[in-house]
Design a protein around this motif. Structure first.
Motif, short mmCIF file in Angstrom:
data_model
loop_
_atom_site.label_atom_id
_atom_site.label_comp_id
_atom_site.label_asym_id
_atom_site.label_seq_id
_atom_site.Cartn_x
_atom_site.Cartn_y
_atom_site.Cartn_z
N LEU A 86 0.83 -1.21 0.00
CA LEU A 86 0.00 0.00 0.00
C LEU A 86 0.86 1.25 0.00
O LEU A 86 1.82 1.37 0.76
CB LEU A 86 -0.89 0.00 1.25
CG LEU A 86 -1.64 1.31 1.56
CD1 LEU A 86 -2.74 1.58 0.53
CD2 LEU A 86 -2.25 1.28 2.97
N GLY A 92 3.60 9.10 3.10
CA GLY A 92 3.90 7.78 2.56
C GLY A 92 5.38 7.47 2.48
O GLY A 92 5.76 6.37 2.07
N VAL A 93 6.23 8.43 2.85
CA VAL A 93 7.68 8.19 2.87
C VAL A 93 8.24 8.73 4.18
O VAL A 93 7.60 9.54 4.85
CB VAL A 93 8.41 8.85 1.68
CG1 VAL A 93 7.84 8.37 0.36
CG2 VAL A 93 8.37 10.36 1.77
N PHE A 94 9.44 8.29 4.51
CA PHE A 94 10.07 8.76 5.74
C PHE A 94 10.81 10.08 5.49
O PHE A 94 11.69 10.14 4.65
CB PHE A 94 11.01 7.70 6.31
CG PHE A 94 10.26 6.58 6.94
CD1 PHE A 94 9.76 6.71 8.23
CD2 PHE A 94 10.00 5.41 6.24
CE1 PHE A 94 9.03 5.69 8.82
CE2 PHE A 94 9.28 4.38 6.82
CZ PHE A 94 8.79 4.52 8.12
N GLU A 101 17.81 5.87 1.10
CA GLU A 101 17.49 5.06 2.29
C GLU A 101 16.05 4.58 2.26
O GLU A 101 15.76 3.43 2.61
CB GLU A 101 17.73 5.89 3.57
CG GLU A 101 19.20 6.01 3.95
CD GLU A 101 19.43 6.93 5.13
OE1 GLU A 101 20.43 6.73 5.83
OE2 GLU A 101 18.64 7.86 5.35
N ASN A 102 15.14 5.46 1.84
CA ASN A 102 13.75 5.04 1.68
C ASN A 102 13.64 3.88 0.70
O ASN A 102 12.89 2.94 0.92
CB ASN A 102 12.90 6.21 1.19
CG ASN A 102 12.25 7.00 2.32
OD1 ASN A 102 11.32 6.51 2.96
ND2 ASN A 102 12.76 8.19 2.57
N ARG A 104 15.94 1.69 -0.07
CA ARG A 104 16.59 0.47 0.42
C ARG A 104 15.88 -0.14 1.61
O ARG A 104 16.04 -1.31 1.92
CB ARG A 104 18.04 0.77 0.82
CG ARG A 104 18.96 1.04 -0.36
CD ARG A 104 20.41 1.15 0.10
NE ARG A 104 21.29 1.60 -0.95
CZ ARG A 104 21.73 0.83 -1.95
NH1 ARG A 104 21.36 -0.44 -2.00
NH2 ARG A 104 22.53 1.32 -2.89
N ALA A 105 15.08 0.70 2.31
CA ALA A 105 14.52 0.27 3.59
C ALA A 105 13.60 -0.94 3.47
O ALA A 105 13.60 -1.81 4.33
CB ALA A 105 13.78 1.42 4.25
N GLY A 106 12.83 -1.01 2.40
CA GLY A 106 11.84 -2.09 2.32
C GLY A 106 12.30 -3.32 1.59
O GLY A 106 11.59 -4.31 1.55
N VAL A 107 13.50 -3.30 1.05
CA VAL A 107 13.86 -4.33 0.08
C VAL A 107 14.09 -5.70 0.70
O VAL A 107 13.80 -6.72 0.09
CB VAL A 107 15.08 -3.89 -0.76
CG1 VAL A 107 16.38 -4.09 0.00
CG2 VAL A 107 15.10 -4.63 -2.08
N ARG A 153 9.34 3.15 -3.78
CA ARG A 153 9.73 2.22 -2.69
C ARG A 153 8.77 1.03 -2.68
O ARG A 153 9.17 -0.08 -2.34
CB ARG A 153 9.84 2.92 -1.36
CG ARG A 153 8.60 3.22 -0.60
CD ARG A 153 8.10 2.08 0.25
NE ARG A 153 6.68 2.35 0.54
CZ ARG A 153 5.81 1.44 0.91
NH1 ARG A 153 6.15 0.19 1.04
NH2 ARG A 153 4.56 1.78 1.13
N MET A 157 9.52 -3.40 -3.33
CA MET A 157 9.10 -4.49 -2.46
C MET A 157 8.44 -5.63 -3.22
O MET A 157 7.77 -6.47 -2.62
CB MET A 157 8.16 -3.97 -1.38
CG MET A 157 8.86 -3.00 -0.45
SD MET A 157 7.84 -2.49 0.92
CE MET A 157 7.64 -4.04 1.78
#
Ligand SMILES: Nc1ncnc2c1ncn2[C@@H]1O[C@H](COP(=O)(O)OP(=O)(O)O)[C@@H](O)[C@H]1O
Ligand SMILES: [Mg+2]
Lengths: 243, 289
Positions: A86, A92-94, A101-102, A104-107, A153, A157
């Motif tokens: 979602l 919706g982002v940090f 970084e955003n 890479r964060a979810g990968v 991002r 995922m």
């Protein structure tokens, strides 16, 4: 192709008031389905329920399957890990993380998600602006850049089913068209997308199937070709009803 | 007054304050949580190290890592006990619950270790460095060096590592973190374990300077609170600077006025700062700097 969504008897309630009541909603793999509806119709409530996510604490009931797997009891975090990703309305982002970084964060979560995980280079090809901004924090981005980042991002995922809540909100018309065209390109590449929009004119250009949500209920649905001539759509959204 | 010596003392005490506070700084900055059992966890760190050395004959160098491990476990236990309060960010109840946890620790320590003052002895305490004008112990040098390493290490982890990014995500927006597929609970657990480990580590380095009692927790939590507030509520770099300034302040206040009123004057300072710049006290997401 994957990402087939089936929803049955979904009810979502805040406190006592039922905000969404949908008996059936389906999205076919590799298509773009759009739910349109006025402000407060329940679009966010519906799409958040599909992700089992909310900033409030609504009560949910009903059955949700993705590619035949029962997702009804899967947490928001696990749905994301399993490819139901979602992009929420608003934040919706940090803000404190850089663009990269955003991205890479979810990968790490993408393994086994079932969709296609976009590599960083592919993301930057798709959104060149994000490459230019890769060392900037989320807080430094414009609204359009943030929305691109939020979608990017999500693509990282490996989504089977991408859920987008009003990605066009607050964007200039030219950017809206660009963003929706990009989403269409992704769908043509095999991604399954459920989009929620108030910008009906722009959404009609890219959508395969359209649903109309009013006061929490789906009151019409069908292919764009059929729905374009639906009097309810024309009256409410396409500036008809005057003549 | 020997100004140079007071300056050195201030720097040493300042690093002690900063090291004692570093765990709480992360807890507050990253998880927006408080731990009023912090001081008693400090006390436990010192007593566990002391007990290991006196009861089992372990050397200081072995007692330190074991006390740190116990500290980490205490922190983790605390997080498990207060999991629901942690995840729902119920600050008032967490304050009371951690205060109670601290009192239980203090009671248990009183039973286990007795009410006498004890001495945690480090072999480095007896080694004096410097000359006639300025001197300190090798333990002081270790304390200052270790504090700098811990702060730089924490800064590096928060800024450069994947785990640090996860901590910053949890700090900024836990619901959004779930949409990134991040499990929030283990991050909280790690933050609490770090808090427990860091304060125990601080205790093993600082406690050899003075006799230890099971009631020493209060003073520690007070100073930590001051450091965290002066440093900008949860800012890592801010806490280091605040600890250092507070150390210099207490050193010179003790020398110029009276050691008896130091704690009271620190509180007066805290109140003045809170009144003068209340808006600046929140780290507002920039805690990792
Ligand atoms: N957190 C909440 N608490 C109570 N009611 C809410 C909450 N969020 C939304 N609602 C109500 O649910 C209905 C649908 O809201 P929403 O899903 O946000 O609509 P949309 O996204 O179509 O604008 C509205 O009547 C709204 O007032
Ligand atoms: Mg909405």
């Amino acid at each position: 192709m994957s990402g087939r969504l089936e929803i049955r008897d979904l009810r979502v309630a805040y406190d006592r008031a039922i905000a969404v009541s949908v008996d059936h909603l389906g999205v076919a793999p590799g298509t773009l389905a759009t739910v349109i509806g006025a402000n407060g119709a329940g679009k966010s409530t519906l799409i958040n329920a599909i992700a089992n996510w909310s900033r409030a604490a609504p009560r949910l009931s009903g059955a949700i399957t993705v590619d035949g797997e029962d997702f009804s009891r899967v947490s928001a975090c696990d749905r994301a890990r399993r490819g139901v990703v979602l992009v929420p309305e608003g934040r919706g982002v940090f803000m404190g993380l850089t663009v990269e970084e955003n991205l890479r964060a979810g990968v790490g979560a993408a393994r086994g998600a079932g969709g296609r995980a976009y590599a960083l280079a592919e993301i930057y090809d798709l959104f060149p602006r994000l490459y230019e901004r890769r060392r900037n924090v989320g807080a430094a981005l414009s609204g359009g850049e943030r929305q691109m980042l939020a979608i990017a991002r999500a693509l990282r995922m490996a989504p089977r089913l991408l859920l987008l809540d009003e990605p066009s909100i607050g964007l200039a018309p030219r950017l809206v068209a660009l963003l929706l065209a990009t989403i269409r390109t992704l769908v043509d590449g095999g991604l399954t997308v459920l989009l929620v929009e108030q910008n009906v004119v722009a959404a009609l250009e890219v959508t395969d199937v359209l649903y109309l949500l009013e006061r929490g209920r789906l009151i019409a649905g069908g292919t764009v070709a059929a729905m374009r001539d639906d009097p309810r759509i024309i009256a409410s959204y396409l500036g008809g009803g005057h003549g | 007054m020997n100004v140079a010596q007071q300056f050195a003392n201030g720097i040493i005490i300042g690093h002690a304050y900063a090291l004692v506070a570093v765990g709480w700084t992360l807890l507050l900055g990253a998880a927006r949580l408080v731990n009023f059992g912090h001081g008693q966890m400090y006390m436990m760190g010192a007593f566990v190290a002391w007990w290991l050395m006196s009861a089992t004959g372990l050397p200081y160098a072995a007692a330190v890592p074991l006390a740190v491990l116990v500290g980490a476990l205490l922190g983790a236990l605390m997080q498990r006990l207060f999991l629901r309060l942690t995840l729902s960010q119920d600050l008032v109840n967490l304050m009371i619950a951690t205060l109670g946890f601290g009192q239980i620790l203090q009671g248990a320590a009183g039973l286990a270790f007795g009410a006498k003052p004890e001495r945690l002895t480090s072999p480095l305490q007896a080694i004096t460095l410097g000359g006639a004008r300025v001197s300190c112990s090798a333990q002081d040098v270790l304390l200052v060096g270790a504090t700098i390493v811990v702060f730089l290490g924490l800064h590096w982890v928060l800024r450069r590592s994947r785990f640090g990014a996860a901590v910053r995500m949890v700090a900024e927006d836990p619901p959004l973190a779930a949409l990134y597929g991040l499990r929030v609970a283990p991050v909280y657990l790690a933050i609490f374990a770090f808090e427990g480990a860091a304060v125990a580590f601080a205790a093993t380095l600082v406690a050899p300077r003075t006799p230890i009692l099971t009631s020493i927790g209060f003073e520690q939590v007070v100073m930590t609170f001051v450091v965290v507030v002066l440093g900008g509520i949860g800012s890592v770099g801010g806490s280091y600077v605040a600890g250092l300034l507070l150390g210099l302040y207490t050193a010179f206040f003790s020398a110029l006025v009276s050691p008896a009123y130091t704690t009271a004057s620190v509180f007066a300072l805290l109140i003045v700062v809170m009144v003068v710049r209340p808006g600046k006290l929140a780290a507002s997401g920039g805690f990792a700097r």
